[in-house]
Scaffold this motif. Structure first.
Motif, short mmCIF file in Angstrom:
data_model
loop_
_atom_site.label_atom_id
_atom_site.label_comp_id
_atom_site.label_asym_id
_atom_site.label_seq_id
_atom_site.Cartn_x
_atom_site.Cartn_y
_atom_site.Cartn_z
N PRO A 33 -28.31 24.73 -50.82
CA PRO A 33 -29.57 25.25 -50.27
C PRO A 33 -29.87 24.77 -48.85
CG PRO A 33 -29.88 24.64 -52.56
CD PRO A 33 -28.50 24.17 -52.16
N ARG A 34 -29.35 23.62 -48.46
CA ARG A 34 -29.52 23.14 -47.08
C ARG A 34 -28.81 24.08 -46.10
NH1 ARG A 34 -26.11 18.96 -44.47
NH2 ARG A 34 -26.99 18.71 -42.41
N ILE A 35 -27.59 24.49 -46.46
CA ILE A 35 -26.85 25.44 -45.62
C ILE A 35 -27.55 26.80 -45.62
CG2 ILE A 35 -24.64 26.64 -45.30
CD1 ILE A 35 -24.49 23.63 -44.67
N THR A 36 -28.03 27.24 -46.78
CA THR A 36 -28.75 28.51 -46.88
C THR A 36 -29.96 28.50 -45.96
OG1 THR A 36 -28.04 28.71 -49.19
CG2 THR A 36 -29.85 30.12 -48.49
N ALA A 37 -30.70 27.39 -45.93
CA ALA A 37 -31.88 27.27 -45.06
C ALA A 37 -31.48 27.32 -43.59
CB ALA A 37 -32.63 25.98 -45.36
N LEU A 38 -30.38 26.66 -43.23
CA LEU A 38 -29.91 26.70 -41.84
C LEU A 38 -29.54 28.12 -41.43
CD1 LEU A 38 -27.63 23.52 -41.65
CD2 LEU A 38 -29.77 23.90 -40.42
N LEU A 39 -28.91 28.85 -42.35
CA LEU A 39 -28.46 30.20 -42.04
C LEU A 39 -29.61 31.22 -42.02
CD1 LEU A 39 -25.15 30.32 -44.10
CD2 LEU A 39 -25.42 29.98 -41.63
N SER A 40 -30.77 30.85 -42.57
CA SER A 40 -31.90 31.78 -42.61
C SER A 40 -32.80 31.64 -41.38
CB SER A 40 -32.71 31.59 -43.89
OG SER A 40 -33.32 30.31 -43.90
N ARG A 41 -32.43 30.78 -40.45
CA ARG A 41 -33.21 30.61 -39.22
C ARG A 41 -33.04 31.82 -38.32
NH1 ARG A 41 -32.67 24.33 -37.29
NH2 ARG A 41 -33.62 23.41 -39.13
N LYS A 42 -33.62 31.74 -37.15
CA LYS A 42 -33.56 32.84 -36.18
C LYS A 42 -32.11 33.23 -35.89
CE LYS A 42 -37.74 31.34 -33.87
NZ LYS A 42 -38.32 30.79 -32.64
N PRO A 43 -31.86 34.51 -35.64
CA PRO A 43 -30.49 34.97 -35.36
C PRO A 43 -29.81 34.23 -34.21
CG PRO A 43 -31.91 36.84 -35.76
CD PRO A 43 -32.80 35.63 -35.73
N VAL A 44 -30.56 33.84 -33.20
CA VAL A 44 -29.98 33.12 -32.06
C VAL A 44 -29.44 31.77 -32.53
CG1 VAL A 44 -30.49 32.02 -29.84
CG2 VAL A 44 -31.47 34.26 -30.39
N TYR A 45 -30.22 31.07 -33.36
CA TYR A 45 -29.76 29.78 -33.90
C TYR A 45 -28.57 29.97 -34.82
CZ TYR A 45 -29.52 25.41 -36.39
OH TYR A 45 -29.06 24.25 -36.94
N LEU A 46 -28.62 30.99 -35.66
CA LEU A 46 -27.53 31.28 -36.60
C LEU A 46 -26.22 31.46 -35.84
CD1 LEU A 46 -26.32 32.07 -39.36
CD2 LEU A 46 -27.16 34.38 -38.94
N ALA A 47 -26.23 32.26 -34.79
CA ALA A 47 -25.01 32.50 -34.01
C ALA A 47 -24.52 31.21 -33.36
CB ALA A 47 -25.27 33.56 -32.95
N LYS A 48 -25.42 30.43 -32.81
CA LYS A 48 -25.04 29.18 -32.16
C LYS A 48 -24.44 28.19 -33.17
CE LYS A 48 -26.97 25.53 -29.26
NZ LYS A 48 -28.17 25.00 -28.62
N PHE A 49 -25.09 28.06 -34.32
CA PHE A 49 -24.63 27.14 -35.37
C PHE A 49 -23.25 27.55 -35.89
CE2 PHE A 49 -24.50 26.32 -40.03
CZ PHE A 49 -24.40 24.94 -39.99
N THR A 50 -23.09 28.83 -36.24
CA THR A 50 -21.83 29.27 -36.82
C THR A 50 -20.70 29.25 -35.80
OG1 THR A 50 -22.50 31.58 -36.54
CG2 THR A 50 -22.82 30.60 -38.71
#
Length: 151
Positions: A33-50
């Motif tokens: 669920p921690r990863i799920t929460a990280l991936l549910s953030r804003k699309p800009v953050y999601l792209a940067k994180f991944t």
């Protein structure tokens, strides 16, 4: 010349590797669920994180999973956990320049996941095991010295 290899855990490899050949052990536990929460953030953050943690092939697979509405959070959690365990199996000198995106976890959701990367030395093997139950995922990586180095 760069060297890129894939290795996986097999019965034959285990039989051919003695305990004296083990050079490192890494274990990582992820609360999915921690990863799920990280991936549910804003699309800009999601792209940067991944982009920071996924190899190009993994990034493309995760993107296709999102489009087909597959559970990409579990895929990313597996990749993350394997790479964290892999990092912990390395010597301190190699940890200092370790980049998650340089390592590719091939079939992280299969019974025999493998890792590949430019940073794999010719004389080493990585043995990977992943399991998950409910909200938790566990990855173990054993780094061993290959018998090929003594031949």
């Amino acid at each position: 010349m760069s060297l890129s290899r894939s290795v996986s855990i097999t019965q034959t490899a285990i039989r051919n590797t003695s305990i004296a050949n083990i050079r490192g052990l890494g274990i990582d536990l992820v609360h999915v669920p921690r990863i799920t929460a990280l991936l549910s953030r804003k699309p800009v953050y999601l792209a940067k994180f991944t982009r920071r943690i996924l190899h190009e092939a993994e990034f493309n697979r995760a993107a296709s999973m999102i489009e087909s509405r597959e559970r990409h959070d579990l895929f990313v959690a597996r990749c993350w956990s394997i790479k964290e365990a892999l990092y912990k199996s390395l010597d301190k000198s190699r940890q200092s320049y370790f980049q998650m995106r340089d390592w590719n976890t091939i079939d992280p959701d299969s019974p025999k996941p493998t890792v590949s990367g430019e940073a794999i030395n010719r004389d080493e093997d990585f043995f990977v095991s992943v399991t998950h139950d409910g909200e938790y995922l566990l990855a173990i990586v054993i780094r061993g010295q290959s018998d090929k180095s003594t031949q």
